[in-house]
Write a protein that holds these residues in place. Structure first.
Motif, PDB file in Angstrom:
ATOM      1  N   PHE A 286      49.979  41.193  35.001  1.00  0.00           N
ATOM      2  CA  PHE A 286      48.448  41.889  34.962  1.00  0.00           C
ATOM      3  C   PHE A 286      48.688  43.223  34.360  1.00  0.00           C
ATOM      4  CE2 PHE A 286      46.700  40.520  39.585  1.00  0.00           C
ATOM      5  CZ  PHE A 286      48.008  40.034  40.097  1.00  0.00           C
ATOM      6  N   GLY A 287      47.408  43.053  33.716  1.00  0.00           N
ATOM      7  CA  GLY A 287      46.870  44.901  33.639  1.00  0.00           C
ATOM      8  C   GLY A 287      47.450  45.741  34.612  1.00  0.00           C
ATOM      9  N   LYS A 288      46.723  47.590  34.183  1.00  0.00           N
ATOM     10  CA  LYS A 288      47.038  48.435  34.330  1.00  0.00           C
ATOM     11  C   LYS A 288      45.586  48.324  35.627  1.00  0.00           C
ATOM     12  CE  LYS A 288      50.880  50.583  32.137  1.00  0.00           C
ATOM     13  NZ  LYS A 288      50.998  50.397  31.076  1.00  0.00           N
ATOM     14  N   GLY A 289      44.640  47.906  35.140  1.00  0.00           N
ATOM     15  CA  GLY A 289      43.750  48.137  36.106  1.00  0.00           C
ATOM     16  C   GLY A 289      42.609  49.413  35.882  1.00  0.00           C
ATOM     17  N   THR A 290      41.553  48.596  35.990  1.00  0.00           N
ATOM     18  CA  THR A 290      40.085  49.813  36.525  1.00  0.00           C
ATOM     19  C   THR A 290      39.569  49.613  37.236  1.00  0.00           C
ATOM     20  OG1 THR A 290      39.168  48.742  34.063  1.00  0.00           O
ATOM     21  CG2 THR A 290      37.660  50.457  35.276  1.00  0.00           C
ATOM     22  N   THR A 291      39.669  51.512  37.668  1.00  0.00           N
ATOM     23  CA  THR A 291      39.136  52.389  39.169  1.00  0.00           C
ATOM     24  C   THR A 291      37.882  52.821  38.636  1.00  0.00           C
ATOM     25  OG1 THR A 291      41.654  53.494  39.114  1.00  0.00           O
ATOM     26  CG2 THR A 291      39.762  54.311  40.177  1.00  0.00           C
ATOM     27  N   LEU A 292      37.137  51.626  39.339  1.00  0.00           N
ATOM     28  CA  LEU A 292      35.802  52.359  39.277  1.00  0.00           C
ATOM     29  C   LEU A 292      35.326  52.928  40.474  1.00  0.00           C
ATOM     30  CD1 LEU A 292      32.949  51.681  38.594  1.00  0.00           C
ATOM     31  CD2 LEU A 292      33.356  49.522  40.181  1.00  0.00           C
ATOM     32  N   SER A 293      34.569  54.020  40.441  1.00  0.00           N
ATOM     33  CA  SER A 293      34.176  54.964  41.843  1.00  0.00           C
ATOM     34  C   SER A 293      32.061  54.869  41.543  1.00  0.00           C
ATOM     35  CB  SER A 293      34.894  56.636  41.843  1.00  0.00           C
ATOM     36  OG  SER A 293      35.774  56.216  41.206  1.00  0.00           O
ATOM     37  N   VAL A 294      32.453  54.019  42.557  1.00  0.00           N
ATOM     38  CA  VAL A 294      30.758  54.120  42.956  1.00  0.00           C
ATOM     39  C   VAL A 294      30.033  55.069  43.867  1.00  0.00           C
ATOM     40  CG1 VAL A 294      28.157  53.103  42.884  1.00  0.00           C
ATOM     41  CG2 VAL A 294      30.150  51.547  42.100  1.00  0.00           C
ATOM     42  N   SER A 295      29.064  56.362  43.172  1.00  0.00           N
ATOM     43  CA  SER A 295      28.590  57.372  43.884  1.00  0.00           C
ATOM     44  C   SER A 295      27.842  56.985  44.483  1.00  0.00           C
ATOM     45  CB  SER A 295      28.639  58.942  43.581  1.00  0.00           C
ATOM     46  OG  SER A 295      27.950  58.876  41.503  1.00  0.00           O
ATOM     47  N   SER A 296      27.314  57.239  45.741  1.00  0.00           N
ATOM     48  CA  SER A 296      25.715  57.030  46.924  1.00  0.00           C
ATOM     49  C   SER A 296      24.957  58.501  45.696  1.00  0.00           C
ATOM     50  CB  SER A 296      25.530  57.280  47.398  1.00  0.00           C
ATOM     51  OG  SER A 296      26.573  58.694  48.325  1.00  0.00           O
TER      52      SER A 296
ATOM     53  N   SER B 189      32.571  50.421  44.699  1.00  0.00           N
ATOM     54  CA  SER B 189      34.394  51.228  44.727  1.00  0.00           C
ATOM     55  C   SER B 189      35.566  50.782  44.887  1.00  0.00           C
ATOM     56  CB  SER B 189      34.405  52.727  45.364  1.00  0.00           C
ATOM     57  OG  SER B 189      33.126  53.178  45.110  1.00  0.00           O
ATOM     58  N   ALA B 190      36.855  50.512  43.992  1.00  0.00           N
ATOM     59  CA  ALA B 190      37.711  49.719  43.948  1.00  0.00           C
ATOM     60  C   ALA B 190      38.581  49.439  43.145  1.00  0.00           C
ATOM     61  CB  ALA B 190      37.858  48.080  43.925  1.00  0.00           C
ATOM     62  N   ILE B 191      39.696  49.292  42.380  1.00  0.00           N
ATOM     63  CA  ILE B 191      40.281  48.751  41.280  1.00  0.00           C
ATOM     64  C   ILE B 191      39.795  47.486  41.145  1.00  0.00           C
ATOM     65  CG2 ILE B 191      42.631  48.693  40.169  1.00  0.00           C
ATOM     66  CD1 ILE B 191      43.724  50.872  41.958  1.00  0.00           C
ATOM     67  N   TYR B 192      39.690  47.243  39.641  1.00  0.00           N
ATOM     68  CA  TYR B 192      39.771  45.783  38.984  1.00  0.00           C
ATOM     69  C   TYR B 192      40.678  46.146  38.408  1.00  0.00           C
ATOM     70  CZ  TYR B 192      35.213  45.998  41.588  1.00  0.00           C
ATOM     71  OH  TYR B 192      34.181  46.282  41.992  1.00  0.00           O
ATOM     72  N   LEU B 193      41.458  44.657  38.574  1.00  0.00           N
ATOM     73  CA  LEU B 193      42.813  44.539  37.861  1.00  0.00           C
ATOM     74  C   LEU B 193      42.506  42.634  37.250  1.00  0.00           C
ATOM     75  CD1 LEU B 193      45.084  44.384  41.004  1.00  0.00           C
ATOM     76  CD2 LEU B 193      44.761  45.861  39.043  1.00  0.00           C
ATOM     77  N   CYS B 194      42.628  42.428  35.569  1.00  0.00           N
ATOM     78  CA  CYS B 194      42.452  40.950  35.255  1.00  0.00           C
ATOM     79  C   CYS B 194      44.008  40.879  35.002  1.00  0.00           C
ATOM     80  CB  CYS B 194      42.378  41.291  34.274  1.00  0.00           C
ATOM     81  SG  CYS B 194      42.133  41.747  32.408  1.00  0.00           S
ATOM     82  N   ALA B 195      44.626  39.320  35.247  1.00  0.00           N
ATOM     83  CA  ALA B 195      45.311  39.017  34.844  1.00  0.00           C
ATOM     84  C   ALA B 195      45.347  37.859  33.842  1.00  0.00           C
ATOM     85  CB  ALA B 195      46.252  38.363  36.405  1.00  0.00           C
ATOM     86  N   GLN B 196      46.442  37.676  32.765  1.00  0.00           N
ATOM     87  CA  GLN B 196      46.441  36.606  31.980  1.00  0.00           C
ATOM     88  C   GLN B 196      47.673  34.997  32.937  1.00  0.00           C
ATOM     89  OE1 GLN B 196      47.696  36.973  28.303  1.00  0.00           O
ATOM     90  NE2 GLN B 196      48.579  35.276  27.387  1.00  0.00           N
ATOM     91  N   ALA B 197      47.096  33.875  32.914  1.00  0.00           N
ATOM     92  CA  ALA B 197      48.149  33.451  34.238  1.00  0.00           C
ATOM     93  C   ALA B 197      48.444  32.411  32.321  1.00  0.00           C
ATOM     94  CB  ALA B 197      47.293  32.430  34.551  1.00  0.00           C
TER      95      ALA B 197
END
Lengths: 108, 114
Positions: free
Chosen positions: A98-108, A84-92
């Motif tokens: 950076f992009g705005k990110g994808t917020t991933l939530s993993v529930s148990s 669970s985190a924000i995943y960011l991609c970035a173009q160099a």
């Protein structure tokens, strides 16, 4: 207009699921595509992709670049709550954009 | 290696006050970047330096923002006067080379302007 676009913006999955995160970028001044994971504090580096079609892998995470489609995907298999985190991609180019990110939530 | 060090960790100030954020990059890294992160706009590049020289400050939102890098081990980002819309997390990052190198981020300064 955003240069780096990520999708989806957010995602909720159950532990054990496999997820695919998307990133598209501009061809202008492209040198590489980077993925970062951000939990509570600073983004931490995951992958740098420069060549099309070559998969980078680290444990359950993998990523690949498609220069023809100007895109990249980040796959996470057998997700865990710790993913669970924000995943960011970035173009160099001249700097990292950076992009705005994808917020991933993993529930148990 | 201590990593990129930012201070303060949190800053709460009133509108109109001057705010100074500080950054110590990783020793030996010759590129330094300031980013601002908000929910609405994500991570935005404000300015970056190479060998202490500002290369691109086109991301600095207004003249109220200024950044300096007097030497290889220290940089500041100053906002004067501050406004509530400046509230964000400000990250400093450094890298060994000018481009195409992974950035190493500090833990950020959370700024709240009331």
């Amino acid at each position: 207009e955003d240069k780096v676009v990520q999708s989806p913006l957010s995602l909720v999955v159950h532990e054990g699921d496999t997820v695919t995160l998307n990133c598209s970028y501009e061809v202008t001044n492209f040198r590489s595509l980077l993925w970062y994971k951000q939990e509570k504090k600073a983004p931490t580096f995951l992958f740098m992709l420069t060549s099309s079609g070559i998969e980078k892998k680290s444990g359950r995470l993998s990523s690949i670049l498609d220069k023809k489609e100007l895109s990249s995907i980040l796959n996470i298999t057998a997700t865990q709550t710790g993913d669970s985190a924000i995943y960011l991609c970035a173009q160099a180019g001249t700097a990292l954009i950076f992009g705005k990110g994808t917020t991933l939530s993993v529930s148990s | 290696d201590a990593g990129v060090i930012q201070s303060p960790r949190h800053e709460v100030t009133e509108m109109g006050q001057e705010v100074t954020l500080r950054c110590k990059p990783i020793s030996g890294h010759n590129s330094l970047f300031w980013y601002r992160q908000t929910m609405m706009r994500g991570l935005e590049l404000l300015i970056y330096f190479n060998n202490n020289v500002p290369i691109d400050d086109s991301g600095m939102p207004e003249d109220r923002f200024s950044a300096k890098m007097p030497n290889a081990s220290f940089s500041t980002l100053k906002i004067q006067p501050s406004e509530p819309r400046d509230s964000a997390v400000y990250f400093c990052a450094s890298s060994p080379g000018q481009t195409n190198s992974p950035l190493h981020f500090g833990n950020g300064t959370r700024l709240t302007v009331t």
